[in-house]
Enzyme design. Structure first.
Site, mmCIF file in Angstrom:
data_model
loop_
_atom_site.group_PDB
_atom_site.id
_atom_site.type_symbol
_atom_site.label_atom_id
_atom_site.label_comp_id
_atom_site.label_asym_id
_atom_site.label_seq_id
_atom_site.Cartn_x
_atom_site.Cartn_y
_atom_site.Cartn_z
ATOM 1 N NE ARG A 30 -3.899 -0.259 2.053
ATOM 2 C CZ ARG A 30 -4.963 -0.510 2.817
ATOM 3 N NH1 ARG A 30 -5.362 0.408 3.686
ATOM 4 N NH2 ARG A 30 -5.620 -1.641 2.730
ATOM 5 C CB SER A 79 -9.100 -0.087 2.188
ATOM 6 O OG SER A 79 -10.184 -0.207 3.069
ATOM 7 C CG ASP A 128 -14.226 0.456 3.575
ATOM 8 O OD1 ASP A 128 -15.094 -0.294 3.107
ATOM 9 O OD2 ASP A 128 -13.098 0.062 3.907
ATOM 10 N NE ARG A 144 -11.471 -0.918 6.974
ATOM 11 C CZ ARG A 144 -10.564 -1.056 7.940
ATOM 12 N NH1 ARG A 144 -10.893 -0.797 9.188
ATOM 13 N NH2 ARG A 144 -9.332 -1.424 7.664
ATOM 14 C CE LYS A 155 -11.065 -4.673 6.708
ATOM 15 N NZ LYS A 155 -9.816 -5.474 6.713
#
Length: 607
Positions: free
Chosen positions: A57, A159, A316, A321, A432
């Site tokens: 990332r 994300s 998100d 999420r 998740k």
């Protein structure tokens, strides 16, 4: 130091830069060279992104420290080599690749482009690739790995990070994110395969290959079929008059949450028009992260007021999420914490399971999981109801892998969560999943309405029955690794003595310490921690004599020092005012005595 030339290659000291294939990236480098921007060039080229269990990332841009066409190819070549060594049937089973809607016009970086280049690398080696033809939520990638029994999965996403960032998230054949030693093996393979293979740049040719398949339609059908197993009140859903607003915060979630509500026969939520379509600029929010609370939900609240809705759901940008807010009788909005939502969803999942399982012995086969920095409320529920609760290290990579181990042993993993608004409500996705969680929450809200109850009332009922668990979490921003190292070493060297931890924090007495950086745990035999340790990250947990727990840790993906605090009270202790004050005082003591933000020049969480 710089010899600026009109043509490539460009020489910077001892570094020779060859021309990037992407003209926009090339232009950015040439501009930096022309302007003599030595520090900017050093930032781009003096280090390489480190591949870890979270994958990659970083900001999109030129150079080895950024996400760009070349670093995507290099990373995928290494990952491909590692998979070839790990699986004899790799070329029969293949991989899945998904992507979000992120784009960085100055450098030409786009998630879709990165995904296509990754596909080209695998196809050049004769590996079947299931490349989604359109943007997709992150949970669809691990679902596809498990459903199609593939060797691995890649999701190109950052994300909820700032708009300039992108990422490369990796799943193993078990449907969970990778853990060690895979990260080290992949990182080594990347270093050994930095030279682009001849066909690695051939994204357009790869898209024509017979090895390329589009799983979008089939997976869309199979995913929503799978999550319907968790729909238990279809008749209530059909009749429900509860009005719900949903925002995808300029990400990928809108279409998929609408489909999830439809799969549960719930009335479709009102969509925030300004935020429902993917937009890599995230124009209406400062941070595209619903975990930040009310600032991200301003437009949602306005729509809710207009439509008479009482609940807001927010995903998100990659829809893994879920945040929830509810309008109170006072007219104010309550944004639930991740721990409160963990309590609500955990209670709901167990209640639904219990209603369908009359065999009392069955509860012994039931498990729920939470990360170690999350609320201990599931532990309290488990103690009373008789099912198993386990704690893991922070991050769904740990919960996903542990869930797979339990499932392989014939156990049922009913629910897992982390306080950072991440929930696993179905073992079909071992990560998740904000899409299934949204539909399940919608059904829970509709059910509570038939009992003239609300989320706020129900979370109070849970705490009154199982004991209040009040939490307060936040963070400070720190870009200086030396400051971070010094802060944690001071906590390990209390009183100037090595391996000596504080025995108090202000007026609060410390009863136990666990340090998962060094492997120390004062509560365990031989002071040896049970949970896995990692010397590459900082994480210390203090347990206090008043029932409080506080963990201080560094973030794996952001320049943050995070702290998590919780005060756990026994059932029957309902003096909430006193408990809140005790927790507030504990947080103040931890910040002032342990973090020392003024001395360490830590930036507080933005308001």
């Amino acid at each position: 130091c710089i010899r600026a030339v009109a043509q490539w290659p460009v020489v910077i000291g001892s570094i020779i830069l060859f021309p990037p294939q992407n003209p926009k990236t090339a232009s950015m480098v040439q501009d930096l060279v022309r302007d003599g921007a030595i520090e900017a060039l050093k930032k781009c080229f003096s280090s390489r992104m480190e591949f870890g269990t979270a994958g990659l990332r970083a900001a999109m841009g030129p150079g080895t420290s950024c996400m760009n066409d070349l670093t995507i190819i290099q990373t995928t070549q290494g990952f491909c080599r590692y998979l070839e060594e790990s699986f004899d049937d790799f070329k029969d089973r293949g991989v899945v690749i998904g992507y979000d809607a992120r784009a960085h016009p100055p450098s030409g970086g786009r998630s879709k482009r990165f995904a296509s280049l990754a596909a080209a690398v695998f196809i050049s080696r004769g590996v079947p690739v299931h490349l989604f033809s359109d943007i997709t939520p992150t949970p669809f990638v691990p679902f596809t790995v498990s459903h199609m029994r593939l060797c691995a999965g890649i999701m190109v996403t950052a994300s909820h990070n700032p708009k300039q960032d992108n990422g490369y998230k990796v799943y193993w054949e078990n449907g969970a994110q990778i853990v060690s030693p895979h990260d080290k093996g992949i990182a080594k393979a990347i270093e050994e395969n930095l030279e682009p293979w001849p066909e690695s740049w051939s994204a357009e040719e790869a898209l024509k290959s017979l090895l390329l398949k589009d799983p979008y339609k089939d997976i869309h059908t199979q995913y929503f079929k799978a999550i319907q197993k968790h729909c238990h009140h279809r008749d209530i859903n059909k009749r429900s008059e509860v009005k719900i607003v949903h925002t995808s915060v300029h990400g990928v979630g809108h279409t998929f949450v609408q489909s999830a509500f439809n799969a549960f026969d719930l009335h479709p939520p009102y969509a925030v028009e300004e935020q429902k379509d993917p937009d890599p600029e995230f124009p209406t929010v400062k941070y595209p992260n619903p975990e930040e609370g009310e600032g991200v939900l301003t437009l949602s609240f306005a729509l809710a007021e207009k439509e008479g809705a009482t609940v807001v759901l927010a995903n998100d940008p990659d829809a893994d999420r879920l945040a929830i807010a509810e309008k109170q009788e006072s007219g104010q909005w309550r944004v639930f914490s991740g721990n409160e939502l963990g309590a609500l969803l955990g209670w709901w999942m167990f209640r639904c399971w219990k209603a369908q399982n009359s065999d009392a012995a069955g509860v012994k086969n039931l498990y729920m999981l939470a990360s170690t920095v999350s609320s201990k409320i599931l532990r309290a529920i488990a103690l009373k109801e008789g099912f198993h609760f386990e704690e893991t290290l922070t991050g769904f990579k740990w919960m996903g892998n542990r869930a797979r181990e339990l499932l392989d042993q014939g156990k049922m993993v009913l629910f897992a969560f982390e306080e950072a608004i991440g929930y696993m409500c179905s073992p079909s996705v071992l990560d998740k999943d904000g899409v299934s969680a949204a539909a399940i929450a919608g059904e829970m809200i509709s059910y509570l309405a038939t009992k003239s109850s609300s989320l706020s009332q129900q979370v109070t009922t849970i705490y009154e029955e199982y004991g209040y668990h009040l939490s307060k979490n936040s963070y400070f921003i720190c870009h200086d690794q030396d400051v971070i190292r010094s802060l944690f070493e001071r906590l390990r060297g209390h009183g100037g003595q090595k391996d000596s931890y504080p025995t108090e924090c202000g007026r609060f007495s410390i009863s136990a310490v666990r340090d998962l950086t060094t492997g120390y745990d004062s509560n365990q035999p031989g002071n040896k921690a049970v949970l896995p340790t990692s010397s590459s990250s900082q994480m210390i947990t203090f347990t206090f004599s008043n029932g409080g727990v506080a963990t201080i840790r560094t973030s794996g993906t952001e320049p943050k020092i995070k702290y998590y605090t919780e005060l756990c009270a026994a059932p029957g202790n309902s003096d909430v005012t006193h408990l809140k004050k005790e927790l507030d005082d504990l947080v103040v003591a931890i910040v002032e005595k342990f973090l020392e933000p003024q001395k360490n020049k830590l930036q507080p969480k933005p308001a």
